[in-house]
Design a protein around this motif. Structure first.
Motif, PDB file in Angstrom:
ATOM      1  N   LEU A 156       0.804  -1.221   0.000  1.00  0.00           N
ATOM      2  CA  LEU A 156       0.000   0.000   0.000  1.00  0.00           C
ATOM      3  C   LEU A 156       0.839   1.275   0.000  1.00  0.00           C
ATOM      4  N   ARG A 157       1.989   1.241   0.629  1.00  0.00           N
ATOM      5  CA  ARG A 157       2.852   2.435   0.624  1.00  0.00           C
ATOM      6  C   ARG A 157       3.341   2.755  -0.795  1.00  0.00           C
ATOM      7  N   MET A 158       3.728   1.720  -1.524  1.00  0.00           N
ATOM      8  CA  MET A 158       4.157   1.943  -2.912  1.00  0.00           C
ATOM      9  C   MET A 158       2.966   2.368  -3.771  1.00  0.00           C
ATOM     10  N   ALA A 159       1.792   1.792  -3.490  1.00  0.00           N
ATOM     11  CA  ALA A 159       0.593   2.182  -4.231  1.00  0.00           C
ATOM     12  C   ALA A 159       0.323   3.671  -4.036  1.00  0.00           C
ATOM     13  N   ASN A 194      -8.410   6.743  -5.900  1.00  0.00           N
ATOM     14  CA  ASN A 194      -7.550   5.592  -5.610  1.00  0.00           C
ATOM     15  C   ASN A 194      -6.763   5.809  -4.321  1.00  0.00           C
ATOM     16  N   ILE A 195      -6.280   7.018  -4.131  1.00  0.00           N
ATOM     17  CA  ILE A 195      -5.553   7.350  -2.897  1.00  0.00           C
ATOM     18  C   ILE A 195      -6.482   7.182  -1.697  1.00  0.00           C
ATOM     19  N   ALA A 196      -7.714   7.660  -1.829  1.00  0.00           N
ATOM     20  CA  ALA A 196      -8.696   7.524  -0.748  1.00  0.00           C
ATOM     21  C   ALA A 196      -8.947   6.056  -0.414  1.00  0.00           C
ATOM     22  N   GLY A 218      -8.187   3.983   3.055  1.00  0.00           N
ATOM     23  CA  GLY A 218      -9.227   3.171   3.686  1.00  0.00           C
ATOM     24  C   GLY A 218      -8.732   1.772   4.005  1.00  0.00           C
ATOM     25  N   GLN A 219      -7.971   1.180   3.079  1.00  0.00           N
ATOM     26  CA  GLN A 219      -7.398  -0.158   3.309  1.00  0.00           C
ATOM     27  C   GLN A 219      -6.399  -0.140   4.460  1.00  0.00           C
ATOM     28  N   MET A 220      -5.768   1.009   4.661  1.00  0.00           N
ATOM     29  CA  MET A 220      -4.781   1.142   5.734  1.00  0.00           C
ATOM     30  C   MET A 220      -5.436   1.521   7.066  1.00  0.00           C
ATOM     31  N   ASP A 221      -6.770   1.561   7.080  1.00  0.00           N
ATOM     32  CA  ASP A 221      -7.544   1.964   8.262  1.00  0.00           C
ATOM     33  C   ASP A 221      -7.237   3.390   8.712  1.00  0.00           C
TER      34      ASP A 221
END
Length: 167
Positions: free
Chosen positions: A98-101, A127-129, A133-136
């Motif tokens: 996720l950090r690279m994303a 996409n950033i949002a 969200g995936q990272m809580d």
């Protein structure tokens, strides 16, 4: 005799599977069929192909994206670079990095802003949002969704806003 029939059936089945063509690998766009390649169209094709492949074979997304990115950098094609950055974001998002994303989605967003490509800037913001969200990191996610909504309201006749609202 029975073993020979089984071996023959296995051989035929393997031959069918080896030579079967799903259409994905044999597709050639019009500009490649006549032997001439317009580099900009070819880069757009590679990026589009990368985008279409992410659901079925994310590694192909990476392959086509890196190919498009290299050519875009060589000939300094800004839209090709921006699309490749976004596709790299998709690749790393699906792979769970996720950090690279975030890094690539953000770089894509900046590139789209420089190109004044509002629709793709909205998509990158969305996409950033989703990644936040995936990272809580819900507050940050909501912040970017609101940003995407506000940017999307400025668009005319574009369906990206409905996608932002859906997400």
């Amino acid at each position: 005799m029975r073993k020979a029939i089984i071996v023959l059936i296995l051989f035929i089945c393997s031959a069918i599977f080896c030579f079967a063509d799903s259409g994905a690998n044999s597709f050639k766009p019009n500009f490649l069929q006549n032997g001439s390649v317009d580099s900009l169209k070819y880069i757009d094709f590679l990026n589009r192909r990368a985008m279409l492949m992410y659901e079925t074979n994310v590694d192909s997304t990476f392959y086509y994206t890196t190919k498009a990115r290299k050519i875009s950098e060589r000939i300094d094609y800004a839209k090709g670079k921006a699309d490749a950055l976004n596709n790299l974001g998709i690749f790393f998002d699906i792979k769970g990095n996720l950090r690279m994303a975030l890094r690539y989605y953000n770089a894509g967003y900046i590139a789209y802003q420089e190109l004044k490509d509002s629709a793709n800037a909205v998509q990158a913001t969305m996409n950033i949002a989703m990644v936040y969200g995936q990272m809580d990191k819900n507050e940050r996610s909501i912040q970017y969704y609101n940003k995407a909504l506000n940017l999307g309201k400025k668009l005319s006749q574009d369906s990206i806003l409905s996608l932002v609202i859906y997400n």
